[in-house]
Design a protein around this motif. Structure first.
Motif, short mmCIF file in Angstrom:
data_model
loop_
_atom_site.label_atom_id
_atom_site.label_comp_id
_atom_site.label_asym_id
_atom_site.label_seq_id
_atom_site.Cartn_x
_atom_site.Cartn_y
_atom_site.Cartn_z
N ARG A 1 -20.94 0.12 37.56
CA ARG A 1 -22.12 -0.28 36.82
C ARG A 1 -23.41 0.20 37.45
O ARG A 1 -24.46 -0.31 37.17
CB ARG A 1 -22.19 -1.80 36.72
CG ARG A 1 -21.03 -2.43 36.05
CD ARG A 1 -21.03 -2.21 34.55
NE ARG A 1 -20.55 -3.36 33.82
CZ ARG A 1 -19.32 -3.75 33.73
NH1 ARG A 1 -18.39 -3.07 34.35
NH2 ARG A 1 -18.99 -4.82 33.05
N TYR A 2 -23.33 1.10 38.37
CA TYR A 2 -24.56 1.58 38.99
C TYR A 2 -24.45 3.08 39.13
O TYR A 2 -23.36 3.65 39.03
CB TYR A 2 -24.75 0.95 40.37
CG TYR A 2 -23.71 1.36 41.39
CD1 TYR A 2 -22.51 0.66 41.50
CD2 TYR A 2 -23.90 2.45 42.22
CE1 TYR A 2 -21.54 1.04 42.39
CE2 TYR A 2 -22.93 2.84 43.12
CZ TYR A 2 -21.76 2.14 43.21
OH TYR A 2 -20.80 2.52 44.09
N GLN A 3 -25.57 3.71 39.32
CA GLN A 3 -25.55 5.15 39.54
C GLN A 3 -25.84 5.41 41.01
O GLN A 3 -26.88 5.02 41.51
CB GLN A 3 -26.65 5.82 38.72
CG GLN A 3 -26.41 5.76 37.25
CD GLN A 3 -27.64 6.19 36.52
OE1 GLN A 3 -28.52 6.84 37.09
NE2 GLN A 3 -27.73 5.85 35.26
N PRO A 4 -24.93 6.06 41.69
CA PRO A 4 -25.20 6.32 43.10
C PRO A 4 -26.35 7.32 43.27
O PRO A 4 -26.69 8.03 42.34
CB PRO A 4 -23.89 6.90 43.62
CG PRO A 4 -23.14 7.33 42.43
CD PRO A 4 -23.64 6.57 41.25
N TRP A 5 -26.92 7.32 44.46
CA TRP A 5 -28.09 8.14 44.71
C TRP A 5 -27.73 9.62 44.69
O TRP A 5 -26.81 10.04 45.36
CB TRP A 5 -28.67 7.75 46.07
CG TRP A 5 -29.75 8.65 46.56
CD1 TRP A 5 -30.96 8.83 45.97
CD2 TRP A 5 -29.71 9.48 47.72
NE1 TRP A 5 -31.69 9.71 46.71
CE2 TRP A 5 -30.96 10.12 47.79
CE3 TRP A 5 -28.76 9.73 48.69
CZ2 TRP A 5 -31.27 11.01 48.79
CZ3 TRP A 5 -29.08 10.60 49.71
CH2 TRP A 5 -30.32 11.24 49.74
N GLN A 6 -28.48 10.36 43.89
CA GLN A 6 -28.31 11.80 43.89
C GLN A 6 -29.57 12.39 44.47
O GLN A 6 -30.64 12.17 43.92
CB GLN A 6 -28.15 12.33 42.46
CG GLN A 6 -26.99 11.75 41.70
CD GLN A 6 -25.68 12.24 42.26
OE1 GLN A 6 -25.61 13.30 42.88
NE2 GLN A 6 -24.63 11.49 42.06
N PRO A 7 -29.48 13.10 45.56
CA PRO A 7 -30.71 13.68 46.11
C PRO A 7 -31.30 14.67 45.12
O PRO A 7 -30.58 15.47 44.54
CB PRO A 7 -30.25 14.41 47.39
CG PRO A 7 -28.81 14.11 47.55
CD PRO A 7 -28.30 13.43 46.36
N THR A 8 -32.60 14.54 44.89
CA THR A 8 -33.23 15.45 43.92
C THR A 8 -33.34 16.83 44.55
O THR A 8 -33.60 16.98 45.73
CB THR A 8 -34.64 14.96 43.58
OG1 THR A 8 -35.33 14.71 44.79
CG2 THR A 8 -34.58 13.71 42.76
#
Lengths: 747, 98, 137
Positions: free
Chosen positions: C128-135
């Motif tokens: 239910r969450y989106q893990p951090w994707q480095p921009t």
């Protein structure tokens, strides 16, 4: 029509009797007469009041409320359903019934708003009154006999409910308020079983009030609660009732969005599904949700909230009642930041490889790497920064760990370069937030309470309305939703007031309960000590600080600042970060990353990949406020704790547990293993933090401090919070907040 | 009272925990009221944290280098005894450094 | 000889139904073949009413009635006179699914599994969450 119905009702049982008995006897009617009915004297005797029913249990007020008697000899006695009850003078009939434990149905009455009396659902029968009385508006007179369960009152309720439902659309299956709708509950409890409406229902065009409030104006029952809330509590006169009769519509007359920071509260206030939460639309029903009582951390007020979650996901945030802090309201940022908890979450420990890209590793490896580097650096090159959203336990663990490594350079974001944490009265709101209601003059120095702490602003507005309090404001041009005098923009005005040259000084000196609120944005200035001592001089001259009333307050910006200063997170040297080799950022995203030297080893422990992650060498995923049990202290010194509503994300752990594990791997094991143990440790540092749900006032005032001799710089004060909707890592990750800041901030 | 000037050499942090109103903390309260300004002027860089909390016993905590802490219970002590306790803590600090 | 075996003549010996179908096929008109290979026959004269349309399944050893696709089902059961090739044109292109025979009893790999079930090959990601994707900056 009523009489006919009554007559037909009377006829039906009689006809049954006729049919059941011997049909030949239908001309004979049994005589129903008693000796008492024959004598005329007995009917007069029965006119006296019935004695209170002795076998009934004693009545307690509704919801266990306590009744406050301003002057006890002014209490009057009324009879509610035959039961005598003592109430203060000036209470309405509805409030008297509440004291007696009888809950009267109502739609338009709200205890915190002015009385409208237009829904008519609260009608009760009062003896000697020709028609039923709107109990929310009628003041209770001594000796009044109020009857709430007679046929007259019941019929009135059924009639009002029938009228309300006549034009109400059949939207229950698609309405978000289903399950928590006042109209549903009251029609089940007090309405009749069938309706008689066969004409066409009217419908109303929907209004656009912004990205937060969804309006389906057909469902509106014109109770005007939202109108009164907007004018009185929020201070913006956006909403109004247009038209008359069945063509009445609630709306903004022009195409205007509700930009107020308290606009989300109309969602709670609206008894039907006319105003609902747009981000929460069609997401869940209220019976699916588990409510967890927790504390909000987006600002320093510590509003009490209930996090409604379904499984591992936070679905919405609703306010909880706390008379002292936030009454029943929460700001928009608190209410709608929850979708930031689902985006950009750190869920695994990561180490930055040689190519600059992050690689997921196990906890064991990550902790080993960090412990190794920590031992290779000299103690004075170790720096720790606690973030805005850190709880007291994790800050205690970080401080202990760093102290045992030999470093004394740990501070919290927003407390400035050399914070002074000695006297608690120097950084807390000494008049509590509830105490602000007694004030009659406010002096706001360098603080914009509308964007920094919306609930404190609501309280100031309440005081301004109730006591006609005067407000003087020193700082950049800002709009406050109450009348204020803009005295100046910088320390120059402060000096004038301190030297008694400014006209506002006389207002302050003649006030019975003056209040000075200093903003925490001043902590960042170099001359902060001088500014604070100037403010203290003003306080002394105008007798703001007295034994019975301490009106000198500091309004903090972050949820972690008060606890940090209480625990003593004071760095040994202010610019230690520029010579640091090992930097431990615990959720600190507003640190000036340029100040960190290029060869420093940075550890970031937090829950969102916001800004500081990009500089980090090692990432430890931690739990957000909705996933951990932590103590937060608000700006007035009230310690509260959050409870975990949802499980932690991925491989994340509680902050203090990470530091405890790191300390063990590094060889300097911290002496606590459980939450109770770390709270016992906090007890030896700042025992007021473990006195939960209690406010410990600070008794030592600033008169104990030596005066500062620094020169004051005359740069004007600045806006500390540029964007109300995006202040910390959770709100910056939230889509709703992004929409709000695009649409609702004033350009 | 020369030792008062070198507090910041020995301590990293000084904490005084006391109750706002109980009679046990009375002497501690008067001690703070009389001596805080002095100690602060002589040691401007030393954090002297005064933490009031209702129902807590009066204590004096000193934190030395490397996280070592010592505490003294101040219940029932007179002001001179509190001063003496502070001095003892200073001596402990000096011995720890040696 | 291989064609004979493929046609199922060898299977006729144990399977009497198949033998009867093959005998019925003599003189019958082949109306159409569907994409699975099932052959549909019609014989109008000299045949008892109700037995004038039938199917010969593609797989001679494992056959069951649910292998008939929807477009031929109507014709086969005397509901309509439109044959399967005509009705195939009416099948919706956007959302029309391929026909599957009834797999009950065949095993766990064939039955329906919900989107979160472990045996579902296209298992949905329920985090239910989106893990951090480095921009990429």
């Amino acid at each position: 029509m009523g009489l006919g119905l009554l007559a037909s009702k009377a006829m039906r049982p009689a006809s049954r009797i006729f049919n059941s008995q011997n049909p030949r006897n239908f001309l004979f009617r049994t005589i129903v007469s008693k000796p008492e009915l024959q004598k005329p004297e007995t009917s007069a005797a029965q006119a006296q009041p019935d004695p209170p029913p002795v076998d009934l249990p004693p009545r307690t007020p509704v919801a266990g409320a306590r009744v406050h008697f301003p002057n006890p000899d002014d209490a009057i006695e009324v009879f509610v359903d035959g039961y005598p009850v003592k109430i203060p003078k000036g209470m309405t009939v509805l409030q008297a019934c509440e004291v007696a434990g009888v809950d009267i149905p109502r739609f338009c009455y709200h205890s915190r708003l002015s009385i409208a009396g237009n829904c008519r659902m609260c009608l009760v029968e009062v003896e000697k009154s020709p028609k039923p009385v709107a109990s929310c508006a009628m003041p209770a007179l001594p000796g009044m006999k109020i009857k709430t369960d007679t046929p007259v009152a019941k019929k009135a309720r059924e009639g009002v409910m029938e009228f309300l439902l006549m034009n109400h659309p059949l939207d229950c299956p698609i309405c978000d308020q289903g399950g928590e709708c006042d109209l549903q509950d009251q029609s089940m409890a007090f309405g009749s079983d069938r309706g008689r409406f066969t004409e066409m229902k009217r419908s109303v065009v929907d209004k656009n009030l912004g990205p937060l409030v969804k309006t389906v104006m057909t469902r509106c029952i014109q109770c005007t609660r939202c109108v009164r809330f907007a004018t009185e509590v929020a201070g913006v006169q956006d909403l109004g009732m247009l038209g008359r009769g069945s063509g009445e519509e609630i709306g903004t007359y022009v195409e205007k969005l509700m930009t107020s920071e308290l606009s989300g509260n109309v969602i709670d206030i609206c008894p039907v599904g006319a105003l609902t939460s747009k981000p929460f639309a069609f997401k869940a029903r209220n019976w699916e949700l588990k409510g967890t009582e927790s504390i909000d951390v987006t600002d320093a007020v510590g509003s009490n909230i209930r996090i409604d979650s379904r499984g591992p996901e936070v679905m919405r945030i609703v306010p909880r009642l706390n008379e002292d802090i936030n009454e029943e309201w929460i700001s928009d940022k608190t209410r709608f930041c929850y979708d930031g908890l689902k985006r950009q979450r750190l869920n695994d420990p990561m180490i930055r490889g040689a190519d600059g890209r992050f690689k997921v590793v196990s906890w064991r490896d990550a902790l080993a790497v960090v412990a190794e580097v920590a031992h290779q650096v000299k103690p004075e090159e170790i720096v720790g920064v606690a973030g805005k959203l850190s709880d007291a336990e994790s800050m205690m663990a970080l401080k202990d760990f760093l102290n045992r490594m030999g470093s004394n350079n740990i501070w919290c974001e927003g407390t400035g370069m050399n914070p002074n944490a000695d006297l608690r009265s120097g950084y807390l709101m000494n008049t509590s937030i509830a105490g602000l209601e007694k004030a009659d003059v406010f002096l706001l120095v360098g603080t914009q309470p509308r964007v920094e702490a919306a609930m404190v602003n609501a309280r100031i507005r309440k005081t301004v309305r109730a006591n006609q309090a005067k407000v003087g404001y020193i700082g950049p041009e800002t709009d406050l939703n109450y009348d204020h005098q803009h005295l100046g923009t910088g320390p120059q005005t402060l000096l004038e007031i301190a030297e008694r040259r400014h006209p506002f000084y006389s207002t302050l000196a003649n006030a019975k309960h003056p209040v000075i609120i200093v903003g925490a944005g001043l902590f960042e200035r170099e001359d902060k000590d001088t500014i604070f001592s100037t403010v203290e001089t003003i306080a002394e001259n105008a007798k703001v600080v007295r034994p019975d009333w301490n009106g000198l307050n500091v309004l903090l910006l972050n949820a972690a600042q008060a606890a940090a200063l209480d625990l003593g997170l004071v760095p040994e040297s202010g610019n230690s970060i520029e010579s640091a080799k090992f930097v431990y950022l615990m959720g600190a995203d507003d640190v000036n990353l340029d100040k960190i030297p290029g060869d420093a080893f940075v550890v970031y422990q937090g829950h969102h990949g916001d800004r500081s992650v990009y500089r980090a060498n090692v990432i430890f995923p931690a739990a957000a406020f909705s996933e951990k049990e932590g103590i937060y202290e608000n700006t007035e010194g009230y310690a509260q704790q959050t409870f975990p509503a949802v499980p932690t994300v991925g491989d994340a752990r509680d902050d203090w547990k990470i530091i405890r594990a790191l300390s063990e791997v590094a060889g300097i094991k911290l002496p606590y293993d459980s939450l109770g143990a770390i709270r016992a440790r906090i007890r030896t540092v700042a025992p007021n933090l473990v006195h939960l749900d209690e406010r410990e006032p600070a008794t030592f005032t600033a008169s104990l401090k030596p005066a500062s001799s620094q020169k004051i710089t005359l740069t004007p004060f600045e806006n500390v919070v540029e964007n109300f909707y995006m202040t910390d890592s959770i709100t910056r990750a939230s889509k709703i907040m992004a929409q709000c800041s695009a649409l609702l901030t004033k350009k | 009272m020369a030792w008062r000037g070198c507090l910041s050499h020995n301590f990293k942090e000084l904490r005084i925990l006391l109750c706002q109103s109980s009679p046990a903390s009375l002497t501690t309260r008067t001690f703070v009221e009389k001596n805080y300004k002095d100690l602060n002027t002589l040691n401007p860089k030393l954090p002297i944290l005064i933490r009031e909390c209702s129902g807590v016993e009066p204590q004096l905590w000193a934190r030395y280098d490397m996280g070592v802490e010592r505490d003294v219970r101040l219940e029932g002590l007179t002001e001179e005894q509190i001063c003496k306790a502070l001095e003892d803590l200073v001596k402990i600090g000096e011995s720890l450094k040696a | 000889m291989a064609e004979l075996k493929e046609e199922g003549y060898l299977r006729c010996l144990p399977d009497g139904n198949l033998l009867q179908t093959k005998i019925h096929n003599i003189g019958a008109r082949l109306v159409g073949v569907d994409k699975f290979g099932n052959k549909y026959y019609e014989k109008l004269e000299g045949v008892q009413y109700g037995r004038h349309r039938w199917v010969e399944y593609a797989e001679k050893s494992r056959y069951n009635a649910s292998q008939v696709p929807a477009e031929w089902h109507g014709w086969l059961h005397f509901i309509t006179d439109h044959t399967g090739d005509e009705l195939l044109l009416l099948k919706p292109k956007r959302y029309g699914l391929d026909h599957k025979q009834n797999f009950s009893g065949e095993g766990d790999a064939f039955i329906y599994h919900s989107k979160g079930h472990a045996l579902n090959p296209g298992q949905r990601d329920w985090t239910r969450y989106q893990p951090w994707q480095p921009t990429k900056a």
